[in-house]
Design a protein around this motif. Structure first.
Motif, PDB file in Angstrom:
ATOM      1  N   LEU A 101      46.676  33.208  42.025  1.00  0.00           N
ATOM      2  CA  LEU A 101      45.277  33.325  42.406  1.00  0.00           C
ATOM      3  C   LEU A 101      44.515  34.238  41.437  1.00  0.00           C
ATOM      4  O   LEU A 101      43.374  33.937  41.051  1.00  0.00           O
ATOM      5  CB  LEU A 101      45.178  33.865  43.838  1.00  0.00           C
ATOM      6  N   GLU A 102      45.129  35.322  41.013  1.00  0.00           N
ATOM      7  CA  GLU A 102      44.488  36.221  40.041  1.00  0.00           C
ATOM      8  C   GLU A 102      44.233  35.502  38.724  1.00  0.00           C
ATOM      9  O   GLU A 102      43.188  35.692  38.094  1.00  0.00           O
ATOM     10  CB  GLU A 102      45.354  37.458  39.817  1.00  0.00           C
ATOM     11  N   GLU A 103      45.191  34.694  38.307  1.00  0.00           N
ATOM     12  CA  GLU A 103      44.998  33.937  37.070  1.00  0.00           C
ATOM     13  C   GLU A 103      43.818  32.971  37.206  1.00  0.00           C
ATOM     14  O   GLU A 103      43.014  32.816  36.274  1.00  0.00           O
ATOM     15  CB  GLU A 103      46.272  33.174  36.703  1.00  0.00           C
ATOM     16  N   LYS A 104      43.706  32.300  38.357  1.00  0.00           N
ATOM     17  CA  LYS A 104      42.567  31.392  38.581  1.00  0.00           C
ATOM     18  C   LYS A 104      41.252  32.152  38.542  1.00  0.00           C
ATOM     19  O   LYS A 104      40.267  31.693  37.952  1.00  0.00           O
ATOM     20  CB  LYS A 104      42.712  30.686  39.928  1.00  0.00           C
ATOM     21  N   ILE A 105      41.220  33.326  39.179  1.00  0.00           N
ATOM     22  CA  ILE A 105      39.991  34.133  39.195  1.00  0.00           C
ATOM     23  C   ILE A 105      39.615  34.555  37.790  1.00  0.00           C
ATOM     24  O   ILE A 105      38.445  34.448  37.370  1.00  0.00           O
ATOM     25  CB  ILE A 105      40.169  35.358  40.119  1.00  0.00           C
ATOM     26  N   LYS A 106      40.556  35.017  37.023  1.00  0.00           N
ATOM     27  CA  LYS A 106      40.269  35.428  35.643  1.00  0.00           C
ATOM     28  C   LYS A 106      39.773  34.248  34.814  1.00  0.00           C
ATOM     29  O   LYS A 106      38.862  34.391  33.987  1.00  0.00           O
ATOM     30  CB  LYS A 106      41.525  36.034  35.001  1.00  0.00           C
ATOM     31  N   LEU A 107      40.368  33.086  35.023  1.00  0.00           N
ATOM     32  CA  LEU A 107      39.952  31.901  34.283  1.00  0.00           C
ATOM     33  C   LEU A 107      38.515  31.522  34.630  1.00  0.00           C
ATOM     34  O   LEU A 107      37.706  31.224  33.731  1.00  0.00           O
ATOM     35  CB  LEU A 107      40.906  30.738  34.589  1.00  0.00           C
ATOM     36  N   LYS A 108      38.162  31.533  35.911  1.00  0.00           N
ATOM     37  CA  LYS A 108      36.793  31.211  36.334  1.00  0.00           C
ATOM     38  C   LYS A 108      35.800  32.237  35.793  1.00  0.00           C
ATOM     39  O   LYS A 108      34.696  31.886  35.359  1.00  0.00           O
ATOM     40  CB  LYS A 108      36.684  31.142  37.859  1.00  0.00           C
ATOM     41  N   MET A 109      36.187  33.512  35.810  1.00  0.00           N
ATOM     42  CA  MET A 109      35.293  34.547  35.286  1.00  0.00           C
ATOM     43  C   MET A 109      35.082  34.369  33.788  1.00  0.00           C
ATOM     44  O   MET A 109      33.992  34.580  33.266  1.00  0.00           O
ATOM     45  CB  MET A 109      35.864  35.936  35.588  1.00  0.00           C
ATOM     46  N   LYS A 110      36.125  33.954  33.114  1.00  0.00           N
ATOM     47  CA  LYS A 110      36.017  33.733  31.674  1.00  0.00           C
ATOM     48  C   LYS A 110      35.168  32.494  31.388  1.00  0.00           C
ATOM     49  O   LYS A 110      34.389  32.470  30.435  1.00  0.00           O
ATOM     50  CB  LYS A 110      37.412  33.569  31.088  1.00  0.00           C
ATOM     51  N   ARG A 148      32.695  31.113  33.317  1.00  0.00           N
ATOM     52  CA  ARG A 148      31.281  31.294  33.661  1.00  0.00           C
ATOM     53  C   ARG A 148      30.642  32.464  32.925  1.00  0.00           C
ATOM     54  O   ARG A 148      29.428  32.463  32.700  1.00  0.00           O
ATOM     55  CB  ARG A 148      31.144  31.492  35.165  1.00  0.00           C
ATOM     56  N   ASP A 149      31.443  33.450  32.586  1.00  0.00           N
ATOM     57  CA  ASP A 149      30.975  34.606  31.811  1.00  0.00           C
ATOM     58  C   ASP A 149      29.746  35.256  32.453  1.00  0.00           C
ATOM     59  O   ASP A 149      28.805  35.657  31.778  1.00  0.00           O
ATOM     60  CB  ASP A 149      30.661  34.168  30.370  1.00  0.00           C
ATOM     61  N   ASP A 150      29.716  35.347  33.755  1.00  0.00           N
ATOM     62  CA  ASP A 150      28.554  35.921  34.426  1.00  0.00           C
ATOM     63  C   ASP A 150      28.931  36.999  35.433  1.00  0.00           C
ATOM     64  O   ASP A 150      28.055  37.564  36.074  1.00  0.00           O
ATOM     65  CB  ASP A 150      27.750  34.825  35.133  1.00  0.00           C
ATOM     66  N   TYR A 151      30.176  37.288  35.604  1.00  0.00           N
ATOM     67  CA  TYR A 151      30.573  38.219  36.651  1.00  0.00           C
ATOM     68  C   TYR A 151      31.570  39.209  36.080  1.00  0.00           C
ATOM     69  O   TYR A 151      32.612  38.830  35.576  1.00  0.00           O
ATOM     70  CB  TYR A 151      31.200  37.425  37.804  1.00  0.00           C
ATOM     71  N   GLN A 152      31.242  40.499  36.146  1.00  0.00           N
ATOM     72  CA  GLN A 152      32.120  41.509  35.573  1.00  0.00           C
ATOM     73  C   GLN A 152      32.769  42.402  36.632  1.00  0.00           C
ATOM     74  O   GLN A 152      33.323  43.419  36.310  1.00  0.00           O
ATOM     75  CB  GLN A 152      31.318  42.388  34.601  1.00  0.00           C
ATOM     76  N   ALA A 153      32.632  42.063  37.879  1.00  0.00           N
ATOM     77  CA  ALA A 153      33.133  42.933  38.937  1.00  0.00           C
ATOM     78  C   ALA A 153      34.654  43.052  38.920  1.00  0.00           C
ATOM     79  O   ALA A 153      35.192  44.045  39.358  1.00  0.00           O
ATOM     80  CB  ALA A 153      32.669  42.420  40.287  1.00  0.00           C
ATOM     81  N   TYR A 154      35.333  42.059  38.403  1.00  0.00           N
ATOM     82  CA  TYR A 154      36.789  42.125  38.384  1.00  0.00           C
ATOM     83  C   TYR A 154      37.263  43.247  37.466  1.00  0.00           C
ATOM     84  O   TYR A 154      38.286  43.847  37.675  1.00  0.00           O
ATOM     85  CB  TYR A 154      37.375  40.790  37.934  1.00  0.00           C
ATOM     86  N   TYR A 155      36.488  43.528  36.439  1.00  0.00           N
ATOM     87  CA  TYR A 155      36.871  44.534  35.460  1.00  0.00           C
ATOM     88  C   TYR A 155      36.358  45.916  35.820  1.00  0.00           C
ATOM     89  O   TYR A 155      36.529  46.853  35.078  1.00  0.00           O
ATOM     90  CB  TYR A 155      36.369  44.133  34.074  1.00  0.00           C
ATOM     91  N   TYR A 156      35.698  46.047  36.932  1.00  0.00           N
ATOM     92  CA  TYR A 156      35.153  47.327  37.375  1.00  0.00           C
ATOM     93  C   TYR A 156      36.288  48.195  37.885  1.00  0.00           C
ATOM     94  O   TYR A 156      37.098  47.779  38.696  1.00  0.00           O
ATOM     95  CB  TYR A 156      34.116  47.086  38.478  1.00  0.00           C
ATOM     96  N   ARG A 157      36.313  49.419  37.406  1.00  0.00           N
ATOM     97  CA  ARG A 157      37.320  50.359  37.876  1.00  0.00           C
ATOM     98  C   ARG A 157      36.678  51.235  38.943  1.00  0.00           C
ATOM     99  O   ARG A 157      35.699  51.930  38.663  1.00  0.00           O
ATOM    100  CB  ARG A 157      37.821  51.226  36.730  1.00  0.00           C
ATOM    101  N   PRO A 158      37.190  51.236  40.133  1.00  0.00           N
ATOM    102  CA  PRO A 158      36.556  52.019  41.195  1.00  0.00           C
ATOM    103  C   PRO A 158      36.661  53.514  40.918  1.00  0.00           C
ATOM    104  O   PRO A 158      37.643  53.999  40.376  1.00  0.00           O
ATOM    105  CB  PRO A 158      37.357  51.640  42.444  1.00  0.00           C
ATOM    106  N   VAL A 159      35.592  54.215  41.290  1.00  0.00           N
ATOM    107  CA  VAL A 159      35.525  55.655  41.075  1.00  0.00           C
ATOM    108  C   VAL A 159      35.759  56.324  42.423  1.00  0.00           C
ATOM    109  O   VAL A 159      35.233  55.881  43.442  1.00  0.00           O
ATOM    110  CB  VAL A 159      34.142  56.041  40.502  1.00  0.00           C
TER     111      VAL A 159
END
Length: 172
Positions: free
Chosen positions: A129-138, A140-151
């Motif tokens: 599932l993570e691989e699918k999410i990364k592929l879709k994000m790549k 569409r190139d419109d969503y960067q929340a996956y790469y956000y590191r929580p503070v």
């Protein structure tokens, strides 16, 4: 009479001095041979014999007792309302003892193995599932929340408290 007695004492002392027990013979060439010590070897042998006998004698007695007086199990009909335990399937009494008290229940081991397989399958699904999410994000190139590191918020609260404290000290 006294002189004759003293003469005998003198001869007696000469005999004592001449005896080999009291004479020191320094003229002989006697050497002390230098040999390696056998202490560690004899200590090792003693300990091996001790611990072998400590284990061999009791185990031989137990095995002999089991073979002579108890003997192997025989097959018999099982009553309808009785479910045999897993250790009752073994033939020899020592094997039954080991199965009952020293090893785990095979059914329990099997269920632990199935639980392990289930957890690994869940991990595999999550990775997929993570691989699918990364592929879709790549794609569409419109969503960067996956790469956000929580503070962590606790550090922000500490900084805010420190700044409030400094502001209260300084005033305006």
């Amino acid at each position: 009479m006294i002189l004759s007695t003293l003469k005998n004492v003198g001869q007696l002392t000469k005999r004592i001095v001449k005896s080999p027990m009291t004479q020191r013979t320094m003229s002989e060439h006697r050497e002390f041979p230098l040999l390696p010590s056998k202490y560690t070897w004899t200590k090792f042998k003693d300990l091996v014999h001790f611990y072998v006998m400590l284990g061999v004698i009791p185990s031989t007695l137990v095995i002999t007792y089991c073979n002579v007086f108890i003997g192997p199990a025989t097959l018999s009909e099982i009553p309808e309302d009785y479910t045999p335990k897993y250790w009752e399937y073994h033939r020899h009494p020592i094997t039954r003892f080991i199965a009952k008290y020293l090893t785990a229940n095979p059914q329990q081991e099997y269920e632990k193995y199935l639980a392990h397989l289930y957890i690994e399958d869940e991990k595999r699904c999550i990775r997929k599932l993570e691989e699918k999410i990364k592929l879709k994000m790549k794609e569409r190139d419109d969503y960067q929340a996956y790469y956000y590191r929580p503070v962590l918020a606790k550090y922000h609260r500490r900084v805010k408290q420190a700044s409030d404290y400094i502001e209260s000290i300084q005033g305006d």
